[in-house]
Design a protein around this motif. Structure first.
Motif, PDB file in Angstrom:
ATOM      1  N   ASP A 209       0.816  -1.274  -0.051  1.00 34.03           N
ATOM      2  CA  ASP A 209       0.071  -0.227  -0.012  1.00 34.03           C
ATOM      3  C   ASP A 209       0.917   1.268   0.108  1.00 34.03           C
ATOM      4  N   ILE A 210       1.931   1.392  -0.737  1.00 36.13           N
ATOM      5  CA  ILE A 210       2.790   2.363  -0.869  1.00 36.13           C
ATOM      6  C   ILE A 210       2.395   3.132  -2.132  1.00 36.13           C
ATOM      7  N   LYS A 211       1.994   4.426  -1.932  1.00 40.80           N
ATOM      8  CA  LYS A 211       1.560   5.154  -2.986  1.00 40.80           C
ATOM      9  C   LYS A 211       2.754   5.684  -3.704  1.00 40.80           C
ATOM     10  N   PRO A 212       2.714   5.358  -5.138  1.00 46.41           N
ATOM     11  CA  PRO A 212       3.764   5.798  -6.051  1.00 46.41           C
ATOM     12  C   PRO A 212       3.289   7.553  -6.360  1.00 46.41           C
ATOM     13  N   VAL A 213       4.330   8.413  -6.402  1.00 48.67           N
ATOM     14  CA  VAL A 213       3.887   9.701  -6.607  1.00 48.67           C
ATOM     15  C   VAL A 213       4.739  10.103  -7.796  1.00 48.67           C
ATOM     16  N   SER A 214       3.962  10.398  -8.806  1.00 47.40           N
ATOM     17  CA  SER A 214       4.605  10.701 -10.390  1.00 47.40           C
ATOM     18  C   SER A 214       5.317  11.586 -10.258  1.00 47.40           C
ATOM     19  N   VAL A 215       6.516  11.759 -10.596  1.00 49.73           N
ATOM     20  CA  VAL A 215       7.279  13.019 -10.841  1.00 49.73           C
ATOM     21  C   VAL A 215       7.386  13.238 -12.629  1.00 49.73           C
ATOM     22  N   LYS A 216       7.242  14.333 -13.118  1.00 51.95           N
ATOM     23  CA  LYS A 216       7.027  14.549 -14.576  1.00 51.95           C
ATOM     24  C   LYS A 216       8.545  14.302 -14.923  1.00 51.95           C
ATOM     25  N   ILE A 217       8.502  13.589 -16.266  1.00 56.19           N
ATOM     26  CA  ILE A 217       9.954  13.434 -16.938  1.00 56.19           C
ATOM     27  C   ILE A 217       9.946  13.900 -18.420  1.00 56.19           C
ATOM     28  N   ASP A 218      10.857  14.513 -18.884  1.00 63.62           N
ATOM     29  CA  ASP A 218      10.998  14.459 -20.347  1.00 63.62           C
ATOM     30  C   ASP A 218      12.434  13.604 -20.827  1.00 63.62           C
ATOM     31  N   GLY A 219      12.384  13.897 -21.853  1.00 65.94           N
ATOM     32  CA  GLY A 219      13.871  13.073 -22.468  1.00 65.94           C
ATOM     33  C   GLY A 219      14.828  12.994 -21.635  1.00 65.94           C
ATOM     34  N   GLU A 220      15.093  14.186 -20.881  1.00 66.16           N
ATOM     35  CA  GLU A 220      16.343  14.266 -19.839  1.00 66.16           C
ATOM     36  C   GLU A 220      15.920  13.875 -18.516  1.00 66.16           C
ATOM     37  N   GLY A 221      14.784  13.169 -18.435  1.00 65.73           N
ATOM     38  CA  GLY A 221      14.667  12.716 -16.822  1.00 65.73           C
ATOM     39  C   GLY A 221      13.741  13.530 -16.052  1.00 65.73           C
ATOM     40  N   LEU A 222      13.797  13.414 -14.652  1.00 64.00           N
ATOM     41  CA  LEU A 222      13.070  14.072 -13.786  1.00 64.00           C
ATOM     42  C   LEU A 222      13.179  15.593 -13.876  1.00 64.00           C
ATOM     43  N   LEU A 223      11.966  16.162 -13.964  1.00 62.27           N
ATOM     44  CA  LEU A 223      11.920  17.888 -13.834  1.00 62.27           C
ATOM     45  C   LEU A 223      11.811  18.156 -12.509  1.00 62.27           C
ATOM     46  N   PRO A 224      13.172  19.010 -12.194  1.00 61.41           N
ATOM     47  CA  PRO A 224      13.397  19.627 -10.741  1.00 61.41           C
ATOM     48  C   PRO A 224      12.307  20.166 -10.272  1.00 61.41           C
ATOM     49  N   GLU A 225      11.770  21.025 -11.207  1.00 67.32           N
ATOM     50  CA  GLU A 225      10.425  22.241 -10.645  1.00 67.32           C
ATOM     51  C   GLU A 225       9.380  21.075 -10.055  1.00 67.32           C
ATOM     52  N   ASP A 226       9.110  20.065 -10.885  1.00 65.95           N
ATOM     53  CA  ASP A 226       7.850  19.239 -10.180  1.00 65.95           C
ATOM     54  C   ASP A 226       8.401  18.580  -9.328  1.00 65.95           C
ATOM     55  N   PHE A 227       9.452  18.050  -8.982  1.00 64.71           N
ATOM     56  CA  PHE A 227       9.994  17.473  -7.885  1.00 64.71           C
ATOM     57  C   PHE A 227       9.900  18.343  -6.768  1.00 64.71           C
ATOM     58  N   ASP A 228      10.294  19.342  -6.890  1.00 68.02           N
ATOM     59  CA  ASP A 228      10.447  20.408  -5.801  1.00 68.02           C
ATOM     60  C   ASP A 228       8.919  20.661  -5.297  1.00 68.02           C
ATOM     61  N   SER A 229       8.056  20.950  -6.273  1.00 65.96           N
ATOM     62  CA  SER A 229       6.649  21.273  -6.022  1.00 65.96           C
ATOM     63  C   SER A 229       5.931  20.172  -5.202  1.00 65.96           C
ATOM     64  N   ILE A 230       6.066  18.858  -5.624  1.00 67.42           N
ATOM     65  CA  ILE A 230       5.627  17.844  -5.126  1.00 67.42           C
ATOM     66  C   ILE A 230       5.825  17.777  -3.439  1.00 67.42           C
ATOM     67  N   LEU A 231       7.207  17.876  -3.372  1.00 67.69           N
ATOM     68  CA  LEU A 231       7.682  17.875  -1.949  1.00 67.69           C
ATOM     69  C   LEU A 231       7.224  19.341  -0.975  1.00 67.69           C
ATOM     70  N   ALA A 232       7.500  20.334  -1.759  1.00 65.82           N
ATOM     71  CA  ALA A 232       7.175  21.630  -1.043  1.00 65.82           C
ATOM     72  C   ALA A 232       5.643  21.427  -0.609  1.00 65.82           C
ATOM     73  N   ASN A 233       4.835  21.024  -1.462  1.00 58.82           N
ATOM     74  CA  ASN A 233       3.256  21.212  -1.074  1.00 58.82           C
ATOM     75  C   ASN A 233       2.744  19.917  -0.497  1.00 58.82           C
ATOM     76  N   TRP A 234       3.603  19.127  -0.034  1.00 54.23           N
ATOM     77  CA  TRP A 234       2.941  17.712   0.491  1.00 54.23           C
ATOM     78  C   TRP A 234       2.158  17.879   1.799  1.00 54.23           C
ATOM     79  N   ASP A 235       1.036  17.514   1.732  1.00 57.50           N
ATOM     80  CA  ASP A 235       0.194  17.797   2.821  1.00 57.50           C
ATOM     81  C   ASP A 235      -0.006  16.600   3.601  1.00 57.50           C
ATOM     82  N   GLU A 236       0.592  16.222   4.799  1.00 59.81           N
ATOM     83  CA  GLU A 236       0.594  14.825   5.242  1.00 59.81           C
ATOM     84  C   GLU A 236      -1.146  14.627   5.782  1.00 59.81           C
TER      85      GLU A 236
END
Lengths: 573, 573
Positions: A209-236
């Protein structure tokens, strides 16, 4: 950017200069914190004390191991061949034959024999490379000679940024990843993954029951902005889960998308992981398959493609250039010990070897060792015997040569597939898609052909352009072309949507079945969906197919792509 | 009693006559119920459709597997040798040399070559026994030929009592047991185990806060009365845990005690497991090592011991007699499908093979397959290549012959150790001990020797009997003599007790260190304590040492036991 992190033969940093890993013990889950050492295994050290008469371990008698010796005919790695092979014809014609780069790179001598003797000695010597040792019970750490080979390899090739890293053997990256999940994650956690990810990796966390949290990627991998935004806005409170503490990523030749993260992106993601206290697990089966980009026919000269696969110089400079082109590992940036790197021999030697290793901080490798003792006892001794002997026979230099051959082989195969896409479709370059908007795609259209109906957008250039069929980005690594299918070019697209159904499921599945019925098997993209069932917002009209260029002989690949182009054109007719 | 359950070559029950397994799905834990199939692995069936052009699986190209062929020199199993070997001297003298029964049983021809070719075919054939297949990714089910060999073996040898049993490969019993724990048990459960048990098995459940519940054993295994009493009186409120639902047992040649459960006890325990809905996990690494009892010197005739190891007839009747002597597996009693049997090649072929299998109901084998896919991907292909070829070369009959040879070898080694105990101590038979009161022990006393002081109880019979030193029960199977140490014969016993310390910890550890300092390594019994720290009520004055007779050459074993007897005598002086 990458060059500043690249391998330098002479200048590997002295460990003394590097920081020690920080205390990351709060990342261990309850089970891992509760795990004690295998007490019987603790006796191993006494068992090898000189002159000890052991009645301790329940070791079977090697005399009744039914194998007296094992041997193998291996491809030799003595030296790169001086001259390129005959595979230098006009690559714009379909004259490319199934041909291995290996025999080219490694000269004519076809094989060499390695053998593993029985060598039963009364005292059990865990360091001997013989069957009495390798068919016996052994430490989960792996054979000492193999472990030392790997340690030296990691030090020279990845150059971790912290001092006290360790390596620990496992039975391949899938098993290694399962062990990492078992070490770090609690039921009900969340995990950061690329939006399309390897299903084998999902299997380790999905039942918990571990929830996968999708990070946006393009041809060069993970998008740092999306990664940052997910973690910054995480609401436990809202999520009902802790903020994700683990990132699973395939940085090079990502499976399934084929993208590769370079240094700049990695640095940004690493810094964010420090900020948010995230452990990075980099799974790198395709690392050494990173090569120069595909050159379309228009830009090719006779014989050019071959030279591009490797610079072929069998000297120090040639090796340096090979390493310089590789993207730096996350380990290179890691000054805290928060990276766990998974390596495997599956792609560089063979999947059946079921051997790989962790590189991580010593707290993690020790806990992983304990986990491996319980989960597998130890890696297979017969496999270890063969791989250890192979590595000792080749040596470090030989293995590096071998990796260059592997890289060249898959780069050639990548070119086969891209060339075949070019010859079966009309391609338009520098296209934009609603997915991976940071990068440019190549879009394929139906070629005009005599007797075919339909409007022709650009008759002079010879293609029917009102319907983009599929798009792709030629990968620089890995084994796959990730084919974007323009589902909205299908006549039923709006109808399916109006019915409230997911076109990506309905139409893509239909196309997959059409292809399979015409004897072409590919993998539908939804198999790789990190969050299955959740539509990719803004790109619902794009489906994906993963095409492997790693296995099929050239004639079968050609046949498959010709069938595929006909099926796709008919599908969208 | 056992004979009625024994193997009958002609009369294996028709599966039609047997009941199907009952629904035991309520035993699956939450994680297992949540586990889905590896979706990529689901493609394997398409991949082998005739004529399919596959661009699906990310399979590396076998052409660049660096192994062109593998081969091994194996011991042949064509036929049992007609004549016994030269090892027929007076076994009452110390003339026994390190000698394998294998060459005796299997004739003079020293070795035979098996080889595994590359045989790369464009279509991936998972049933081929070649390197292109076995070095490739493969199903976690194991190689079809090996799985079929095992299925046939289980059907003929164990004859399960229910119809729909299945086999599923794993990477050895330790890994297999970990998978079973991961399938059935929840954090905080309780588990039924023998009061002394295999520490490797503890490692799987200990980190999950699973409480081991010790069941009393004697030399013939679990005591049904104690088993019943534990389950009947389980108080969930008081314990804070569910009544145990899983039994872990090593019925044959139990590790560490060497005891073996026969049919009558097994029937009783099985019936209780039906009554209380308990899953039986029988871990049987030593099953084929079950042999006739040790005969003390007084009862031996010249050459007798050798004949006792096997009846040596290489015909159907000889095979039948071999099987008739084996205790029936729990599978034989199982009409509900509640037995999971763990088999391993570790003791019959070699531990380094890291290959074993589950036999269980189809619900469990399917869930175990899913678990294995995630935990190990698949068993090692190089190991499978060698073991599969070996088994195909030997065939079923050859492997049965081989097992007879293995049994004879360990029975001989068991006799070495018991004979050496007889020659280094004075033995008194039919003794009672406060542990395992159902059975009779052999107690060892110091022999009288010129110049040695101390009171002599029975001067005529030549031993000093006021101090029993150690006791043992000669095992009928396994690899160990479980030596009971009479700690209350030690001068400090009362002093240690008066200090509130555990003599079993303090004195036994002291003896262990004394032995190790004299270069004899054994394993202290507390390593095997199922409930560590909890004293065995009524037998606090008995400590245990586990002595392995499986590995040491005869001269080293003799040297070790002579040193041991001197150290023990001095320890108790």
């Amino acid at each position: 950017m990458d060059a500043s992190y690249a391998f330098a033969d002479s200048g590997s940093a002295r460990k003394d200069d590097l920081p020690e890993s920080i205390d990351l013990s709060h990342h261990l889950n309850l089970t891992t914190r509760s795990r004690t050492a295998n007490s019987l295994k603790g006796l191993y050290k006494y068992m090898n004390a000189p002159g000890m008469l052991s009645l301790a371990g329940g070791l079977p008698n090697p005399e009744i191991f039914p194998f007296e010796s094992m041997s193998a005919e291996i491809l030799p790695c003595d030296a790169l061949a001086k001259k390129p092979p005959t595979l230098t014809g006009d690559i714009s014609k379909d004259t490319v034959k199934e041909q291995s780069f290996i025999s080219w790179l490694f000269g004519k001598k076809p094989t060499k024999t390695i053998s593993v003797p029985k060598s039963h000695t009364p005292v059990h010597d865990p360091a001997a490379v013989d069957l009495s040792t390798l068919l016996q019970y052994s430490s989960a750490e792996g054979h000492p000679a193999l472990k030392e080979f790997i340690r030296n390899f990691v030090e020279k090739v990845y150059r971790p940024g912290f001092a006290d890293w360790q390596v620990q053997l496992n039975v391949g990256a899938t098993a290694g990843w399962s062990q990492v999940v078992a070490m770090l994650m609690e039921r009900g956690d969340a995990i950061l993954v690329e939006e399309f990810t390897y299903p084998g990796a999902m299997n380790a966390y999905q039942p918990l029951d571990i929830k996968p949290v999708s990070v946006k990627i393009d041809g060069e991998g993970l998008l740092p902005e999306d990664f940052d935004s997910i973690l910054a806005n995480w609401d436990e409170q809202k999520e009902g889960r802790r903020r994700p503490r683990v990132l699973y990523t395939v940085p090079t030749g990502q499976n399934p998308t084929g993208g590769t993260m370079l240094a700049e992106r990695k640095q940004k993601i690493y810094d964010l992981c420090v900020k948010y206290d995230v452990i990075i697990v980099e799974d790198e089966p395709y690392y050494f398959l990173y090569s120069d980009p595909w050159v379309p026919r228009a830009g090719k000269q006779s014989g050019q493609a071959l030279r591009a696969y490797d610079n072929f110089k069998d000297d120090k400079k040639g090796v340096e250039e090979f390493f310089k082109k590789l993207p730096p590992s996350y380990l290179r940036f890691d000054y805290q010990g928060r990276v766990i790197r998974l390596d495997t021999f599956s792609k560089t030697i063979a999947p059946g070897s079921r051997l790989g290793w962790f590189t991580a901080n010593p707290l993690f490798t020790e806990r992983l060792l304990r986990g491996c003792e319980s989960a597998i006892s130890s890696p297979n001794g017969i496999g270890q015997a063969m791989i250890t002997k192979l590595m000792l026979e080749w040596g470090y230099d030989g293995y590096i040569r071998w990796l260059r051959g592997i890289k060249a082989t898959y780069a050639m195969r990548r070119d086969w597939m891209c060339d075949l896409l070019e010859s079966t479709f009309h391609l338009e370059f520098n296209q934009s898609l609603p997915v991976s908007q940071h990068i440019k795609w190549i879009t394929a259209y139906e070629k005009t052909a005599p007797g075919m109906g339909g409007a022709v957008l650009d008759e002079k250039r010879g293609y029917k352009a009102q319907k983009p069929l599929v798009s792709f980005v030629p990968p620089s690594a890995g084994m796959f072309v990730w084919l974007a299918v323009h589902l909205d070019s299908h006549k039923d697209f709006e109808k399916v949507k109006a019915r409230g159904e997911d076109p990506n499921r309905v139409l893509l599945e239909k196309l997959f079945i059409e292809l399979a019925e015409h004897k072409v098997l590919v993998v539908p993209g939804f198999f790789f969906d990190a969050q299955p069932g959740q539509p990719h917002k803004g790109s619902e009209n794009i489906g994906f197919l993963r095409l492997a260029f790693s296995f099929a002989p050239h004639d079968e690949m050609k046949q498959a792509l010709e069938i595929m182009s006909r099926v796709i054109i008919k599908f969208f007719a």
